[in-house]
Design an enzyme around this catalytic site. Structure first.
Site, mmCIF file in Angstrom:
data_model
loop_
_atom_site.group_PDB
_atom_site.id
_atom_site.type_symbol
_atom_site.label_atom_id
_atom_site.label_comp_id
_atom_site.label_asym_id
_atom_site.label_seq_id
_atom_site.Cartn_x
_atom_site.Cartn_y
_atom_site.Cartn_z
ATOM 1 N N ASN A 206 0.838 -1.200 0.000
ATOM 2 C CA ASN A 206 0.000 0.000 0.000
ATOM 3 C C ASN A 206 0.871 1.247 0.000
ATOM 4 O O ASN A 206 2.101 1.153 0.012
ATOM 5 C CB ASN A 206 -0.958 -0.021 1.198
ATOM 6 C CG ASN A 206 -0.189 -0.104 2.499
ATOM 7 O OD1 ASN A 206 0.537 0.807 2.862
ATOM 8 N ND2 ASN A 206 -0.333 -1.234 3.195
ATOM 9 N N LYS A 333 -13.627 1.208 15.843
ATOM 10 C CA LYS A 333 -12.314 0.570 15.938
ATOM 11 C C LYS A 333 -11.813 0.579 17.381
ATOM 12 O O LYS A 333 -11.280 -0.402 17.878
ATOM 13 C CB LYS A 333 -11.327 1.344 15.058
ATOM 14 C CG LYS A 333 -10.528 0.462 14.169
ATOM 15 C CD LYS A 333 -9.929 1.236 13.024
ATOM 16 C CE LYS A 333 -10.731 1.040 11.748
ATOM 17 N NZ LYS A 333 -10.101 1.630 10.595
ATOM 18 N N LYS A 337 -11.238 -3.009 19.113
ATOM 19 C CA LYS A 337 -9.850 -3.428 19.358
ATOM 20 C C LYS A 337 -9.393 -3.097 20.777
ATOM 21 O O LYS A 337 -8.211 -3.229 21.089
ATOM 22 C CB LYS A 337 -8.924 -2.782 18.323
ATOM 23 C CG LYS A 337 -9.313 -3.122 16.874
ATOM 24 C CD LYS A 337 -8.244 -2.723 15.872
ATOM 25 C CE LYS A 337 -8.746 -2.900 14.438
ATOM 26 N NZ LYS A 337 -7.696 -2.893 13.444
HETATM 27 O O1 C5P Z 1 -9.163 -1.989 11.015
HETATM 28 P P1 C5P Z 1 -8.088 -1.176 10.413
HETATM 29 O O2 C5P Z 1 -7.104 -1.971 9.606
HETATM 30 O O3 C5P Z 1 -8.554 0.019 9.670
HETATM 31 O O4 C5P Z 1 -7.310 -0.588 11.709
HETATM 32 C C1 C5P Z 1 -6.169 0.149 11.588
HETATM 33 C C2 C5P Z 1 -5.308 -0.068 12.807
HETATM 34 O O5 C5P Z 1 -5.119 -1.463 13.037
HETATM 35 C C3 C5P Z 1 -3.913 0.513 12.640
HETATM 36 O O6 C5P Z 1 -3.481 0.939 13.913
HETATM 37 C C4 C5P Z 1 -3.110 -0.688 12.130
HETATM 38 O O7 C5P Z 1 -1.737 -0.570 12.481
HETATM 39 C C5 C5P Z 1 -3.777 -1.845 12.833
HETATM 40 N N1 C5P Z 1 -3.802 -3.106 12.066
HETATM 41 C C6 C5P Z 1 -3.184 -4.233 12.568
HETATM 42 N N2 C5P Z 1 -3.230 -5.417 11.887
HETATM 43 C C7 C5P Z 1 -3.875 -5.505 10.717
HETATM 44 C C8 C5P Z 1 -4.526 -4.386 10.193
HETATM 45 C C9 C5P Z 1 -4.457 -3.200 10.889
HETATM 46 O O8 C5P Z 1 -2.584 -4.147 13.625
HETATM 47 N N3 C5P Z 1 -3.892 -6.649 10.091
#
Ligand code: C5P
Length: 395
Positions: A206, A333, A337
């Site tokens: 990305n 989120k 989380k």
């Molecule tokens: O749910 P989303 O991917 O949008 O959330 C973003 C947050 O979750 C960021 O802090 C990113 O570093 C973390 N993340 C993670 N593992 C993933 C995807 C995102 O720790 N597989």
């Protein structure tokens, strides 16, 4: 950035003295009030007029003969930081031994705040045991030494002795001026994208540049914290004074994060972790004879979500890059989380998000409080987040 800060730039007599003009200019651009001291030898290389014009202030050149009978005391009192750029072996020798034959050395003795010394000289001079001893002694006394870089030197030789560029020293100056109020805390910061291989030469990834995460690592370091930076592939220089671990895939990032999680007090997950990886990457380069292909992906583990379940004493901070309904997504989120704070930004906003040097973020806390920061440099955003971390630790 350095608004209201008063920086005194001491220039000693090395060929690299010309670079000091740019440092003075950058300091002023950053909002600092700048005063300049030129040693007698420096004036053989550069003119006071240049520095007067660039700093907007009179240039100090000597202990005697000016209007101020004690310029060394006035200048020392009126400064927040002294930087000697470049610093010759002669200056270093005097400073390390408490000698004060001229204005700059006298002023450094009379100064109580941070002093940043940037040695620059011929590589053999720099390697000389006496010079190294003097530098070690200065470091011991609490002076900040910015080591010279390796490369081609003015004398035609190649070696360590080049004065680092003004930008790098500006960063050290900024770091030396912030309070060390995060001392004793361990930070774990993730940054950059991950790369998920499709075959030995291709991957999906990305647009994350890593700039925000690296700025966070530097800001925490500058405030006295111990920092572990776990980074996906980026083109950024590894920040000095930070323990760095480079990873490629989401699975590697998860492993490195879990390894460092227990020891951490504050965890900031700024990395743009790839949500999917190829189910079975091809062990060999895929040939272009294949006319159409379907790739199968599987979901990567959500590292942050896992940390949310594991967390005990840690402050857990997540990032959220969103297209729309930024607060609603961020709130979801935060809850899903089990986070203490979410830093959210809109992806498609000018001056924010991936690759930009600035960011515009909204911050949401566990107790429902939210605030928005105006567009600012990513390092400044990072410093503001450090203020918030400190506040949350105090509660
Ligand atoms: O749910 P989303 O991917 O949008 O959330 C973003 C947050 O979750 C960021 O802090 C990113 O570093 C973390 N993340 C993670 N593992 C993933 C995807 C995102 O720790 N597989």
């Amino acid at each position: 950035m350095l608004t209201k800060k008063r920086v005194l730039v001491g220039v000693t007599g090395g060929i690299a003295a010309y670079k000091a003009a740019e440092l003075v200019s950058s300091l002023r651009e950053s909002g600092a009030t700048v005063n300049v001291v030129l040693t007698e030898a420096a004036r053989e290389f550069v003119q006071p007029l240049t520095f007067k014009a660039l700093s907007g202030n009179q240039v100090y050149t000597g202990l005697f003969g000016g209007l101020d009978p004690v310029p060394h005391i006035s200048a020392a009192k009126e400064s927040d930081l002294v930087v000697v750029y470049p610093a010759t072996a002669n200056f270093i020798g005097h400073a390390a031994n408490g000698l004060a034959p001229d204005l700059l050395t006298t002023l450094v003795l009379a100064f109580k705040g941070p002093v940043v010394i940037c040695p620059s000289m011929n590589a053999r001079m720099f390697a000389n045991v006496a010079v190294q001893h003097n530098l070690a002694r200065l470091q011991d006394y609490g002076y900040v030494i910015v080591p010279p870089e390796s490369g081609r030197l003015a004398c035609g030789e190649v070696g360590q002795g080049r004065l680092p560029a003004p930008g790098a020293v500006l960063e050290v100056i900024r770091g030396a001026l912030v309070p060390k109020d995060l001392k004793g805390l361990n930070f774990l910061v993730t940054a950059g994208p991950t790369r998920e291989p499709l075959d030995p030469v291709r991957y999906i990834s990305n647009r994350s540049s890593g700039k925000m995460g690296y700025a966070l690592a530097r800001a925490a370091r500058d405030r006295g914290a111990q920092v572990v930076l776990i980074s996906g592939p980026t083109s950024l220089a590894k920040p000095a004074g930070v323990s760095y671990s480079g990873v490629k895939t989401a699975l590697e990032m998860r492993e490195a994060v879990l390894e460092n999680f227990d020891a951490a007090d504050v965890v900031i997950m700024c990395a743009a972790v790839s949500d999917y990886r190829a189910k079975t990457p091809s062990p060999k380069k895929v040939k272009k004879e294949v006319r159409e292909m379907v790739l199968e992906f599987v979901q990567n583990p959500d590292i942050l979500e896992e940390l949310g379940r594991l967390k005990r004493h840690q402050l857990l901070i997540g990032f959220a890059a969103e297209d729309d309904n930024i607060l609603e997504h961020a709130r979801r989120k935060l809850e899903a989380k089990n986070l203490d704070m979410v830093v959210a930004n809109l992806i498609a906003q000018e001056g924010a998000g991936f690759e930009a040097d600035t960011n515009i973020v909204k911050i949401l806390f566990r107790n429902g409080r939210f605030l928005e920061l105006p567009r600012m440099d990513k390092y400044e955003v990072a410093q503001r987040l450090m203020d918030m971390v400190l506040d949350m630790r105090r509660i």
